[in-house]
Motif scaffolding. Structure first.
Motif, PDB file in Angstrom:
ATOM      1  N   GLN A 203       0.697  -1.034   0.060  1.00  0.00           N
ATOM      2  CA  GLN A 203       0.031   0.042  -0.077  1.00  0.00           C
ATOM      3  C   GLN A 203       0.868   1.238  -0.132  1.00  0.00           C
ATOM      4  OE1 GLN A 203      -0.570  -2.800   2.113  1.00  0.00           O
ATOM      5  NE2 GLN A 203      -2.356  -3.428   1.441  1.00  0.00           N
ATOM      6  N   PHE A 204       2.028   1.200   0.672  1.00  0.00           N
ATOM      7  CA  PHE A 204       2.926   2.255   0.692  1.00  0.00           C
ATOM      8  C   PHE A 204       3.622   2.381  -0.443  1.00  0.00           C
ATOM      9  CE2 PHE A 204       6.851   4.359   1.094  1.00  0.00           C
ATOM     10  CZ  PHE A 204       6.696   5.310   2.075  1.00  0.00           C
ATOM     11  N   HIS A 205       4.005   1.288  -1.342  1.00  0.00           N
ATOM     12  CA  HIS A 205       4.603   1.240  -2.363  1.00  0.00           C
ATOM     13  C   HIS A 205       3.770   1.926  -3.481  1.00  0.00           C
ATOM     14  CE1 HIS A 205       4.919  -0.951  -6.353  1.00  0.00           C
ATOM     15  NE2 HIS A 205       6.164  -1.178  -6.014  1.00  0.00           N
ATOM     16  N   ALA A 206       2.341   1.677  -3.592  1.00  0.00           N
ATOM     17  CA  ALA A 206       1.480   2.406  -4.393  1.00  0.00           C
ATOM     18  C   ALA A 206       1.273   3.743  -4.159  1.00  0.00           C
ATOM     19  CB  ALA A 206      -0.065   1.680  -4.303  1.00  0.00           C
ATOM     20  N   ALA A 207       1.288   4.194  -2.821  1.00  0.00           N
ATOM     21  CA  ALA A 207       1.282   5.613  -2.645  1.00  0.00           C
ATOM     22  C   ALA A 207       2.336   6.392  -3.212  1.00  0.00           C
ATOM     23  CB  ALA A 207       0.916   5.658  -1.213  1.00  0.00           C
ATOM     24  N   ALA A 208       3.613   5.775  -2.653  1.00  0.00           N
ATOM     25  CA  ALA A 208       4.773   6.291  -3.101  1.00  0.00           C
ATOM     26  C   ALA A 208       4.979   6.691  -4.640  1.00  0.00           C
ATOM     27  CB  ALA A 208       5.823   5.661  -2.520  1.00  0.00           C
ATOM     28  N   TYR A 209       4.505   5.589  -5.451  1.00  0.00           N
ATOM     29  CA  TYR A 209       4.687   5.480  -7.023  1.00  0.00           C
ATOM     30  C   TYR A 209       3.535   6.170  -7.738  1.00  0.00           C
ATOM     31  CZ  TYR A 209       8.985   2.675  -7.052  1.00  0.00           C
ATOM     32  OH  TYR A 209      10.180   2.349  -6.988  1.00  0.00           O
ATOM     33  N   ALA A 210       2.518   6.853  -7.136  1.00  0.00           N
ATOM     34  CA  ALA A 210       1.472   7.335  -7.687  1.00  0.00           C
ATOM     35  C   ALA A 210       2.109   8.519  -8.233  1.00  0.00           C
ATOM     36  CB  ALA A 210       0.399   8.045  -6.621  1.00  0.00           C
ATOM     37  N   GLU A 211       1.225   8.958  -9.550  1.00  0.00           N
ATOM     38  CA  GLU A 211       1.702   9.828 -10.520  1.00  0.00           C
ATOM     39  C   GLU A 211       2.011  11.205  -9.813  1.00  0.00           C
ATOM     40  OE1 GLU A 211       3.317  10.812 -13.898  1.00  0.00           O
ATOM     41  OE2 GLU A 211       1.618   9.208 -14.176  1.00  0.00           O
ATOM     42  N   GLY A 212       3.207  11.858  -9.923  1.00  0.00           N
ATOM     43  CA  GLY A 212       3.356  13.178  -9.411  1.00  0.00           C
ATOM     44  C   GLY A 212       3.923  13.159  -7.974  1.00  0.00           C
ATOM     45  N   VAL A 213       3.963  11.981  -7.359  1.00  0.00           N
ATOM     46  CA  VAL A 213       4.330  12.104  -5.873  1.00  0.00           C
ATOM     47  C   VAL A 213       5.908  12.389  -5.575  1.00  0.00           C
ATOM     48  CG1 VAL A 213       4.698  10.567  -3.889  1.00  0.00           C
ATOM     49  CG2 VAL A 213       2.354  10.619  -5.010  1.00  0.00           C
ATOM     50  N   LYS A 214       6.558  11.581  -6.511  1.00  0.00           N
ATOM     51  CA  LYS A 214       8.156  11.615  -6.285  1.00  0.00           C
ATOM     52  C   LYS A 214       8.795  13.294  -6.452  1.00  0.00           C
ATOM     53  CE  LYS A 214      10.083  10.839 -10.731  1.00  0.00           C
ATOM     54  NZ  LYS A 214      11.221  12.000 -10.842  1.00  0.00           N
ATOM     55  N   GLU A 215       7.938  14.185  -7.173  1.00  0.00           N
ATOM     56  CA  GLU A 215       8.210  15.628  -7.321  1.00  0.00           C
ATOM     57  C   GLU A 215       8.074  16.305  -6.153  1.00  0.00           C
ATOM     58  OE1 GLU A 215       7.698  13.596 -11.436  1.00  0.00           O
ATOM     59  OE2 GLU A 215       6.476  13.549  -9.695  1.00  0.00           O
ATOM     60  N   LYS A 216       7.242  15.685  -5.100  1.00  0.00           N
ATOM     61  CA  LYS A 216       7.135  16.354  -4.071  1.00  0.00           C
ATOM     62  C   LYS A 216       8.133  16.085  -2.802  1.00  0.00           C
ATOM     63  CE  LYS A 216       1.891  16.616  -4.511  1.00  0.00           C
ATOM     64  NZ  LYS A 216       0.784  16.101  -4.139  1.00  0.00           N
ATOM     65  N   GLY A 217       9.062  15.215  -3.281  1.00  0.00           N
ATOM     66  CA  GLY A 217       9.992  14.770  -2.271  1.00  0.00           C
ATOM     67  C   GLY A 217       9.719  13.972  -1.330  1.00  0.00           C
ATOM     68  N   PHE A 218      10.578  13.326  -0.446  1.00  0.00           N
ATOM     69  CA  PHE A 218      10.136  12.118   0.390  1.00  0.00           C
ATOM     70  C   PHE A 218      11.023  12.718   2.114  1.00  0.00           C
ATOM     71  CE2 PHE A 218      10.072   9.453  -3.350  1.00  0.00           C
ATOM     72  CZ  PHE A 218       8.802   9.133  -3.223  1.00  0.00           C
ATOM     73  N   GLY A 219      10.600  13.874   2.277  1.00  0.00           N
ATOM     74  CA  GLY A 219      10.968  14.284   3.687  1.00  0.00           C
ATOM     75  C   GLY A 219      10.202  13.654   4.719  1.00  0.00           C
ATOM     76  N   LYS A 220      10.474  14.018   5.831  1.00  0.00           N
ATOM     77  CA  LYS A 220       9.760  12.836   7.030  1.00  0.00           C
ATOM     78  C   LYS A 220       8.239  13.373   7.117  1.00  0.00           C
ATOM     79  CE  LYS A 220      13.224  11.716  10.322  1.00  0.00           C
ATOM     80  NZ  LYS A 220      13.488  11.881  11.950  1.00  0.00           N
ATOM     81  N   ALA A 221       7.919  14.650   6.973  1.00  0.00           N
ATOM     82  CA  ALA A 221       6.389  14.902   6.757  1.00  0.00           C
ATOM     83  C   ALA A 221       5.744  14.101   5.670  1.00  0.00           C
ATOM     84  CB  ALA A 221       6.125  16.364   6.900  1.00  0.00           C
TER      85      ALA A 221
END
Length: 256
Positions: free
Chosen positions: A152-170
């Motif tokens: 489920q995390f995998h799907a959320a993290a790979y959703a379109e446009g997500v990586k462009e927002k970065g992966f900070g703690k928040a």
């Protein structure tokens, strides 16, 4: 299937692990395929480099690499039956755009076609090669897995446009919440734990050990495939692997 500009893994990660002489050859093949597929002067229409290397269903299969499948029924970063005839091992990074494309366009289709009927097992390996945020996302994915929510995390993290927002703690916490992780405090502790770092390092070392130099990289019953190839390339490899497994089983049964 991008290649990082300046990866900084431990030096030992870059040496092919000595599973056998065939693995050294496979490492060279996978590394070469990764390079050709990501060469900067490659034209948009010239997408055949990796597919050509892996086009023969009976070529490029290394038993030593097939043995890297863990087949652990308790593996929280895997899906499909532990005794499935075919195991696809995926080495990927959550900041990799091609990994996201594979997850959205191809992996989901492979799950529907093969995982449900027991043919295929998919085993994830965290292979962060794009810096601190890649490492943080990998540890967060592992932490989500400890509560049974890795995919489920995998799907959320790979959703379109997500990586462009970065992966900070928040952002990682928000993705965990979106993925349905129940205990977010535990999630934060797990993501920052030495156990998470050790698990990610183990996967990363294995990836470098087989010669992976870019993401995504795959093994299908010991057959290396580099890059987010077409559905056809994966179905060809999976079908061939399933046929080989079935023939091997039949041959063993006939010998009894």
């Amino acid at each position: 299937m991008p290649t990082p500009k300046a990866p900084s893994p431990k030096p030992s990660f870059r040496k092919p692990l000595l599973y056998g002489t065939g693995v050294v050859l496979a490492a060279a093949l996978l590394g070469y395929a990764s390079y050709r597929a990501t060469a900067p002067d490659r034209s948009a229409s010239d997408s055949s480099y990796v597919a050509e290397v892996t086009a023969d269903p009976d070529a490029g299969v290394y038993p030593e690499l097939a043995e890297l499948a863990r087949r652990d029924p308790g593996d929280k970063l895997a899906q499909g039956r532990a005794d499935a005839p075919v195991v696809l091992i995926e080495y990927a990074d959550f900041k990799c755009g091609y990994c996201g494309k594979f997850a959205r366009d191809t992996e989901s289709a492979l799950v529907k076609k093969y995982v449900g009927n027991g043919t295929l097992r998919i085993e994830w390996r965290n292979f962060p090669i794009f810096g601190a945020e890649s490492e943080a996302a990998a540890r967060a994915a592992w932490a989500a897995g400890q509560q049974g929510r890795f995919w489920q995390f995998h799907a959320a993290a790979y959703a379109e446009g997500v990586k462009e927002k970065g992966f900070g703690k928040a952002r990682l916490k928000a993705l965990a919440q979106q993925a349905g992780v129940a205990d977010l405090d535990r999630f934060a502790r797990d993501a920052d734990s030495s156990a998470a770092s050790a698990a990610v390092s183990k996967d990363q070392e294995q990836g470098y050990g087989i010669g992976a130099t870019s993401t995504p990289s795959f093994l299908i019953n010991g057959r290396p495939i580099a890059g987010a190839q077409s559905m056809e390339v994966f179905t060809q490899a999976i079908d061939a692997a399933a046929d080989r497994a079935r023939n091997t089983k039949d041959a063993k049964g006939a010998d009894k």
